[in-house]
Design an enzyme around this catalytic site. Sequence first.
Site, PDB file in Angstrom:
ATOM      1  N   GLU A  36     -27.042 -28.033  -2.334  1.00 35.36           N
ATOM      2  CA  GLU A  36     -26.048 -27.032  -1.881  1.00 35.36           C
ATOM      3  C   GLU A  36     -26.046 -25.813  -2.809  1.00 35.36           C
ATOM      4  O   GLU A  36     -25.013 -25.190  -3.062  1.00 35.36           O
ATOM      5  CB  GLU A  36     -24.669 -27.658  -1.698  1.00 35.36           C
ATOM      6  CG  GLU A  36     -24.743 -28.771  -0.662  1.00 35.36           C
ATOM      7  CD  GLU A  36     -23.474 -29.070   0.082  1.00 35.36           C
ATOM      8  OE1 GLU A  36     -22.596 -28.199   0.111  1.00 35.36           O
ATOM      9  OE2 GLU A  36     -23.402 -30.169   0.664  1.00 35.36           O
ATOM     10  N   ARG A  92     -19.658 -26.710  -1.018  1.00 36.59           N
ATOM     11  CA  ARG A  92     -19.742 -26.684  -2.489  1.00 36.59           C
ATOM     12  C   ARG A  92     -18.465 -27.209  -3.151  1.00 36.59           C
ATOM     13  O   ARG A  92     -18.530 -27.756  -4.260  1.00 36.59           O
ATOM     14  CB  ARG A  92     -20.089 -25.264  -2.954  1.00 36.59           C
ATOM     15  CG  ARG A  92     -21.553 -24.941  -2.673  1.00 36.59           C
ATOM     16  CD  ARG A  92     -21.920 -23.482  -2.786  1.00 36.59           C
ATOM     17  NE  ARG A  92     -23.314 -23.310  -2.367  1.00 36.59           N
ATOM     18  CZ  ARG A  92     -23.856 -22.172  -1.971  1.00 36.59           C
ATOM     19  NH1 ARG A  92     -23.127 -21.062  -1.924  1.00 36.59           N
ATOM     20  NH2 ARG A  92     -25.129 -22.120  -1.612  1.00 36.59           N
ATOM     21  N   SER A 145     -27.609 -24.637  -9.841  1.00 29.84           N
ATOM     22  CA  SER A 145     -26.703 -23.954 -10.784  1.00 29.84           C
ATOM     23  C   SER A 145     -27.117 -22.490 -10.946  1.00 29.84           C
ATOM     24  O   SER A 145     -26.266 -21.608 -11.118  1.00 29.84           O
ATOM     25  CB  SER A 145     -26.723 -24.665 -12.139  1.00 29.84           C
ATOM     26  OG  SER A 145     -26.139 -25.940 -12.006  1.00 29.84           O
ATOM     27  N   GLU A 170     -36.228 -26.083   3.820  1.00 29.24           N
ATOM     28  CA  GLU A 170     -37.576 -26.397   4.295  1.00 29.24           C
ATOM     29  C   GLU A 170     -38.472 -26.531   3.072  1.00 29.24           C
ATOM     30  O   GLU A 170     -38.081 -26.097   1.974  1.00 29.24           O
ATOM     31  CB  GLU A 170     -38.067 -25.281   5.224  1.00 29.24           C
ATOM     32  CG  GLU A 170     -37.205 -25.163   6.466  1.00 29.24           C
ATOM     33  CD  GLU A 170     -37.680 -24.110   7.457  1.00 29.24           C
ATOM     34  OE1 GLU A 170     -38.705 -23.433   7.177  1.00 29.24           O
ATOM     35  OE2 GLU A 170     -37.027 -23.979   8.500  1.00 29.24           O
TER      36      GLU A 170
HETATM   37  N1  CAA Z   1     -20.111 -16.343   3.664  1.00 25.09           N
HETATM   38  C1  CAA Z   1     -20.356 -15.648   4.791  1.00 25.09           C
HETATM   39  N2  CAA Z   1     -21.468 -14.899   4.963  1.00 25.09           N
HETATM   40  C2  CAA Z   1     -22.345 -14.849   3.938  1.00 25.09           C
HETATM   41  C3  CAA Z   1     -22.148 -15.541   2.729  1.00 25.09           C
HETATM   42  C4  CAA Z   1     -20.972 -16.322   2.620  1.00 25.09           C
HETATM   43  N3  CAA Z   1     -20.722 -17.034   1.525  1.00 25.09           N
HETATM   44  N4  CAA Z   1     -23.199 -15.322   1.918  1.00 25.09           N
HETATM   45  C5  CAA Z   1     -24.021 -14.498   2.577  1.00 25.09           C
HETATM   46  N5  CAA Z   1     -23.515 -14.220   3.803  1.00 25.09           N
HETATM   47  C6  CAA Z   1     -24.078 -13.347   4.810  1.00 25.09           C
HETATM   48  C7  CAA Z   1     -24.149 -11.933   4.252  1.00 25.09           C
HETATM   49  O1  CAA Z   1     -22.942 -11.237   4.481  1.00 25.09           O
HETATM   50  C8  CAA Z   1     -25.304 -11.344   5.003  1.00 25.09           C
HETATM   51  O2  CAA Z   1     -24.855 -10.944   6.291  1.00 25.09           O
HETATM   52  P1  CAA Z   1     -25.421  -9.575   6.955  1.00 25.09           P
HETATM   53  O3  CAA Z   1     -26.891  -9.809   7.122  1.00 25.09           O
HETATM   54  O4  CAA Z   1     -24.667  -9.491   8.232  1.00 25.09           O
HETATM   55  O5  CAA Z   1     -25.109  -8.490   5.964  1.00 25.09           O
HETATM   56  C9  CAA Z   1     -26.232 -12.536   5.219  1.00 25.09           C
HETATM   57  O6  CAA Z   1     -25.424 -13.729   5.073  1.00 25.09           O
HETATM   58  C10 CAA Z   1     -27.361 -12.580   4.214  1.00 25.09           C
HETATM   59  O7  CAA Z   1     -26.780 -12.642   2.924  1.00 25.09           O
HETATM   60  P2  CAA Z   1     -27.593 -12.314   1.595  1.00 25.09           P
HETATM   61  O8  CAA Z   1     -28.256 -10.982   1.746  1.00 25.09           O
HETATM   62  O9  CAA Z   1     -26.693 -12.535   0.466  1.00 25.09           O
HETATM   63  O10 CAA Z   1     -28.735 -13.438   1.643  1.00 25.09           O
HETATM   64  P3  CAA Z   1     -29.839 -13.801   0.588  1.00 25.09           P
HETATM   65  O11 CAA Z   1     -31.085 -14.058   1.315  1.00 25.09           O
HETATM   66  O12 CAA Z   1     -29.814 -12.822  -0.559  1.00 25.09           O
HETATM   67  O13 CAA Z   1     -29.384 -15.265   0.069  1.00 25.09           O
HETATM   68  C11 CAA Z   1     -28.342 -16.841  -1.376  1.00 25.09           C
HETATM   69  C12 CAA Z   1     -28.280 -15.520  -0.618  1.00 25.09           C
HETATM   70  C13 CAA Z   1     -26.966 -16.926  -1.977  1.00 25.09           C
HETATM   71  C14 CAA Z   1     -29.387 -16.908  -2.454  1.00 25.09           C
HETATM   72  C15 CAA Z   1     -28.561 -17.985  -0.354  1.00 25.09           C
HETATM   73  O14 CAA Z   1     -29.893 -17.996   0.118  1.00 25.09           O
HETATM   74  C16 CAA Z   1     -28.225 -19.342  -0.918  1.00 25.09           C
HETATM   75  O15 CAA Z   1     -27.067 -19.737  -0.953  1.00 25.09           O
HETATM   76  N6  CAA Z   1     -29.269 -20.086  -1.357  1.00 25.09           N
HETATM   77  C17 CAA Z   1     -29.079 -21.459  -1.735  1.00 25.09           C
HETATM   78  C18 CAA Z   1     -29.359 -22.301  -0.552  1.00 25.09           C
HETATM   79  C19 CAA Z   1     -28.536 -23.536  -0.525  1.00 25.09           C
HETATM   80  O16 CAA Z   1     -27.417 -23.616  -1.013  1.00 25.09           O
HETATM   81  N7  CAA Z   1     -29.106 -24.548   0.098  1.00 25.09           N
HETATM   82  C20 CAA Z   1     -28.413 -25.752   0.292  1.00 25.09           C
HETATM   83  C21 CAA Z   1     -29.199 -26.619   1.183  1.00 25.09           C
HETATM   84  S1  CAA Z   1     -28.164 -27.550   2.187  1.00 25.09           S
HETATM   85  C22 CAA Z   1     -27.701 -28.850   1.258  1.00 25.09           C
HETATM   86  O17 CAA Z   1     -28.041 -29.037   0.129  1.00 25.09           O
HETATM   87  C23 CAA Z   1     -26.725 -29.695   1.982  1.00 25.09           C
HETATM   88  C24 CAA Z   1     -27.047 -31.106   1.954  1.00 25.09           C
HETATM   89  O18 CAA Z   1     -27.590 -31.619   2.886  1.00 25.09           O
HETATM   90  C25 CAA Z   1     -26.583 -31.893   0.794  1.00 25.09           C
END
Ligand code: CAA
Length: 381
Positions: A362, A242, A365, A131
């Site tokens: 996604e 990824r 880095s 968003e």
């Molecule tokens: N697999 C399964 N579950 C996962 C996980 C994974 N890889 N990573 C986190 N979770 C779960 C956790 O276990 C946790 O579950 P519970 O609440 O039950 O404990 C929950 O998700 C929350 O996890 P975190 O506390 O780790 O979450 P966070 O808020 O700290 O965020 C982050 C982690 C890694 C920074 C995440 O926000 C992230 O990946 N950010 C980047 C966003 C992103 O990649 N955006 C891409 C946009 S889409 C796109 O680009 C596609 C396109 O169209 C081209």
Amino acid sequence: MATVIEVGLSETQRQIVDLTREFARTRIEPQAAEWDRTRHFARDVIDELGRLGFLGMTVPEEYGGMGLDTITYLLALEELAAADAGVAVTVGVHSAIPATMLLRHGTAAQKERWLRPMASGERLCGFALSEPDAGSDAAALRTRAVRDGDQWVLSGTKAWATNGGTADLMVVIARSERGICAFIVPTDAPGYRPGKPEDKMGLRASNTVAITFEEVRLAAQHLLGEEAMGFGYAMEALDVGRLGVATQAVGIARRALEHSVAYCGERKQFDRPIREFQAVQFKLADMATRVEAARALAHAAAARKDRGEDITQHASMAKLFASETAMWVTTQAVQLFGGYGYMRDFPVEKLFRDAKVTEIYEGTSEIQRLIIARELYPRAE
Ligand code: CAA
């Protein structure tokens, strides 16, 4: 030329690579520069890929997919990306993120209704998570999902949604009063309003839009899996996504290397082909080595996935290394082409622009490094 993976392929992999390469050579490459210039989304070409089975490569045969392993899927995606990364991301997002979520968490009825037509290519799907104020901090998303009787009502705004203006279906991540949920949203639903296609630096043949949800009403069965579990589903699917971005980066880098090898063999300065200069040889050698290493990392993570192992850390490693490789290799390619490399008439300039986003979407880095680092410590800490 030793820049293309040619050895150690199974018979099926060989056939898939040959089929994809031929399709890319005849249907994508001749038009890629024009699509880039005009921001053309080639739905006809995506539909053709769908009819050939390329929109259901990893979907099991019982749901109408090809049932291929992940490495074979990546081999095909690399060929598409080497021809045009915009086409590759259109296929990659559809294949990796919504399909993974439906396969792992959809009910039998949801798989029949949505996964099957996605796998056969009848329905193109996209993904809407980010968003305007929730990019790296994806969990800060504010799109609301309110329960109204036996319906859900979605309101809010998504940014940079791949396929959002061209897909038939979108998987949309929104927040209910209980937590973050995933929904399957038909793009002809009243209140689904895609913005105009973004004018991007690269990947200009892919469709990227903002989407406004103006009280989009969905029947209860559009909730994917369980309420409040959607964030985990999205993160899990992004692990697979990824690997696709890593491979897209490998395809871009490989093509930049191939163009560079050809050009440095032909281009003469000081009365000899520039490939005879050690400064050029060292650059080409480093480019080739990094392309191989990036592909190997992506395939190693894919093999882990197919063994049923957790790939969170290794998908991030593959994506981080491959995307930085693509940026580095395309920068070297532009340098090797010199003044010609800076011109739109030559192909490496587009590859350089296409490479950049692989370090951003996604998960940037920086986010990949954060994920890799935290996986080095036990969860309890
Ligand atoms: N697999 C399964 N579950 C996962 C996980 C994974 N890889 N990573 C986190 N979770 C779960 C956790 O276990 C946790 O579950 P519970 O609440 O039950 O404990 C929950 O998700 C929350 O996890 P975190 O506390 O780790 O979450 P966070 O808020 O700290 O965020 C982050 C982690 C890694 C920074 C995440 O926000 C992230 O990946 N950010 C980047 C966003 C992103 O990649 N955006 C891409 C946009 S889409 C796109 O680009 C596609 C396109 O169209 C081209």
